[in-house]
Design a protein around this motif. Structure first.
Motif, PDB file in Angstrom:
ATOM      1  N   HIS A 334      24.480  63.103  -8.798  1.00 10.65           N
ATOM      2  CA  HIS A 334      23.246  63.756  -9.235  1.00 10.65           C
ATOM      3  C   HIS A 334      22.076  62.781  -9.149  1.00 10.65           C
ATOM      4  O   HIS A 334      22.091  61.714  -9.767  1.00 10.65           O
ATOM      5  CB  HIS A 334      23.395  64.251 -10.674  1.00 10.65           C
ATOM      6  N   VAL A 335      21.073  63.147  -8.363  1.00  8.18           N
ATOM      7  CA  VAL A 335      19.830  62.390  -8.264  1.00  8.18           C
ATOM      8  C   VAL A 335      18.764  63.160  -9.019  1.00  8.18           C
ATOM      9  O   VAL A 335      18.579  64.362  -8.787  1.00  8.18           O
ATOM     10  CB  VAL A 335      19.398  62.196  -6.791  1.00  8.18           C
ATOM     11  N   HIS A 336      18.084  62.475  -9.943  1.00 11.92           N
ATOM     12  CA  HIS A 336      17.119  63.187 -10.786  1.00 11.92           C
ATOM     13  C   HIS A 336      15.845  62.369 -10.966  1.00 11.92           C
ATOM     14  O   HIS A 336      15.817  61.163 -10.685  1.00 11.92           O
ATOM     15  CB  HIS A 336      17.731  63.487 -12.160  1.00 11.92           C
ATOM     16  N   ARG A 337      14.834  63.024 -11.420  1.00 15.22           N
ATOM     17  CA  ARG A 337      13.597  62.328 -11.751  1.00 15.22           C
ATOM     18  C   ARG A 337      13.845  61.467 -12.984  1.00 15.22           C
ATOM     19  O   ARG A 337      14.442  61.918 -13.962  1.00 15.22           O
ATOM     20  CB  ARG A 337      12.474  63.343 -12.006  1.00 15.22           C
ATOM     21  N   ASN A 338      13.359  60.266 -12.947  1.00 17.04           N
ATOM     22  CA  ASN A 338      13.628  59.304 -14.016  1.00 17.04           C
ATOM     23  C   ASN A 338      12.701  59.582 -15.198  1.00 17.04           C
ATOM     24  O   ASN A 338      11.674  58.937 -15.389  1.00 17.04           O
ATOM     25  CB  ASN A 338      13.426  57.880 -13.486  1.00 17.04           C
ATOM     26  N   LEU A 339      13.091  60.583 -15.991  1.00 12.98           N
ATOM     27  CA  LEU A 339      12.293  61.022 -17.137  1.00 12.98           C
ATOM     28  C   LEU A 339      13.126  60.940 -18.415  1.00 12.98           C
ATOM     29  O   LEU A 339      14.361  60.996 -18.361  1.00 12.98           O
ATOM     30  CB  LEU A 339      11.830  62.465 -16.926  1.00 12.98           C
ATOM     31  N   VAL A 371      23.146  59.239 -10.959  1.00 15.55           N
ATOM     32  CA  VAL A 371      24.307  59.187 -11.836  1.00 15.55           C
ATOM     33  C   VAL A 371      25.522  59.771 -11.122  1.00 15.55           C
ATOM     34  O   VAL A 371      25.440  60.820 -10.473  1.00 15.55           O
ATOM     35  CB  VAL A 371      24.049  59.923 -13.172  1.00 15.55           C
ATOM     36  N   ILE A 372      26.633  59.046 -11.214  1.00 11.43           N
ATOM     37  CA  ILE A 372      27.917  59.523 -10.705  1.00 11.43           C
ATOM     38  C   ILE A 372      28.741  59.939 -11.911  1.00 11.43           C
ATOM     39  O   ILE A 372      29.013  59.123 -12.794  1.00 11.43           O
ATOM     40  CB  ILE A 372      28.653  58.428  -9.914  1.00 11.43           C
ATOM     41  N   THR A 373      29.120  61.217 -11.959  1.00 15.36           N
ATOM     42  CA  THR A 373      29.851  61.755 -13.104  1.00 15.36           C
ATOM     43  C   THR A 373      31.201  62.308 -12.656  1.00 15.36           C
ATOM     44  O   THR A 373      31.259  63.205 -11.812  1.00 15.36           O
ATOM     45  CB  THR A 373      29.054  62.872 -13.797  1.00 15.36           C
TER      46      THR A 373
END
Length: 399
Positions: A334-339, A371-373
């Motif tokens: 999962h690639v996400h906005r760093n918020l 993040v790798i989950t």
């Protein structure tokens, strides 16, 4: 099925790595392609491999939604818009070590040839002159080599030069551990004043643009030699021509140029052409069979590991997460906005769909978090659709 597209005659060792990893859908192109053809070739590609002539910009990235990672089968990555790739959730990998020896050997060889005036002597023999004189010809032993940029290649050049009996000095903007008897210089000007041969091993960019300009050339010893096998923009070519014409420099060797031909049949446009005391090579510092095989293997392994496990160790534009074995029934990338609250949001969405987190690895870089989950439970299309649709998500894939 993972679709791989390779450009610019990448070494077959890359295909061997991909095949061994179970990837069979591989398309190859012997050269770079014009923009429209490149855009079409990228359609449906998951992994792309390029060298220095293929440029991938923000527009191309926006038109390639399936693209998951880019491999630069070389050292440099300035042919890719790294920021745009990161914001699309696309890590970029390169080969920072594999051609080190090849470049270092070329630099040392050119230094010895220029110290002995071999390019000029060779040209004169070809034109009927038997100029058997020692005037202006010197041994490498005892001469001072000045290395600007003491990284992987620069330090290797120093090691080889010491074996040839040269004294080695270097300058780098970062503190570096000297190898052998090499000595660090506190300023570029001090290095230029002492070196009989100056060799450049710095990255491109604004910070190094024309660092060897007229003033820097004037600081060099009269009769010294300049070698550039790093980036074409770090030397002011007109100023170099003037220094050669005046006799202030006795010779130069360039493997890179501010503007390079885009095809085999396009001639190089440079005022240095025709000068007997200048070696010009077509950006082949790392072009040996050994280095190309090593590069093909190194970059392909990084791309394959990313697809199979999500690891981004060695990515030049992306949060780096090292390899760990899968700890659950499935692995979500999962690639996400760093918020603030991003991880809580992700975990809550997983919990709402009955997924139990077995392991989680997170790293951030600038505006992006990755993040790798590893989870227990069933990750179906519905779960992935929910994760991908959330406003915080940049990209989400399943291993």
């Amino acid at each position: 099925m993972t679709r791989i597209v390779l450009f610019e005659n990448i070494h077959p060792s890359a295909r061997e790595v991909f095949n061994a990893a179970g990837f069979e859908d591989i398309v190859t192109h012997a050269s770079s392609l014009p923009p429209d053809a490149l855009r079409e070739a990228l359609r449906g590609a998951h992994l792309v491999g390029i060298r220095s002539r293929t440029h991938i910009d923000a527009a191309l990235l926006a038109g390639a939604p399936d693209l998951r990672a880019i491999g630069c089968f070389c050292i440099g990555t300035n042919q890719v818009d790294l920021e745009a790739a990161m914001m699309h959730g696309v890590p970029v990998f390169n080969a920072p070590f594999s051609n080190t020896r090849s470049v270092a050997e070329l630099v040392l060889g050119e230094a010895i040839l220029l110290l002995r005036r071999i390019p000029e002597k060779n040209d004169r023999v070809h034109h009927g002159h038997w100029d058997k004189t020692a005037e202006g010809a010197y041994e490498a032993r005892g001469k001072t080599l000045g290395i600007i940029g003491y990284g992987n290649i620069g330090s290797q050049v120093g090691t080889l030069a010491e074996a040839a009996g040269m004294r080695v000095i270097f300058h780098d903007i970062e503190a570096k551990l000297p190898l052998g008897n090499a000595r660090a210089m506190t300023s570029l000007k001090k290095l230029l004043a002492q070196a009989d041969v100056v060799t450049l091993h710095v990255p491109g960019g604004k910070g190094t643009h024309n660092i060897i300009d007229a003033a820097a050339l004037a600081s060099m010893k009269r009769g010294s030699i300049l070698i550039n096998a790093s980036r074409g923009t770090v030397v002011d070519i007109d100023a170099l021509c003037a220094a050669l014409d005046s006799g202030h420099l006795s010779g130069a060797a360039l493997d890179v140029f501010p503007v390079e031909p885009k095809s085999v049949d396009e001639p190089l446009a440079s005022p240095l052409i025709g000068k007997r005391n200048v070696i010009l090579t077509p950006h082949i510092g790392g072009s040996t069979q050994e280095s190309q095989e090593n590069i093909g293997r190194e970059v392909a392994e990084k791309l394959a590991r990313f697809v199979l496990s999500g690891t981004t160790k060695g990515a030049v534009n992306f949060p780096e997460i090292p390899y760990q074995p899968v700890a659950g029934a499935a692995r979500i990338l999962h690639v996400h906005r760093n918020l603030p609250g991003a991880m809580g949001t992700l975990s809550n969405m997983m919990a709402e769909h009955g997924l139990n987190i077995a392991s989680q690895q997170l790293q951030t870089r600038g505006q992006i978090g990755y993040v790798i989950t590893d989870v227990e439970g069933t990750v179906d299309d519905t779960v992935m659709s929910v994760l991908r649709a959330h406003p915080i998500t940049v990209r989400c894939d399943l291993v």
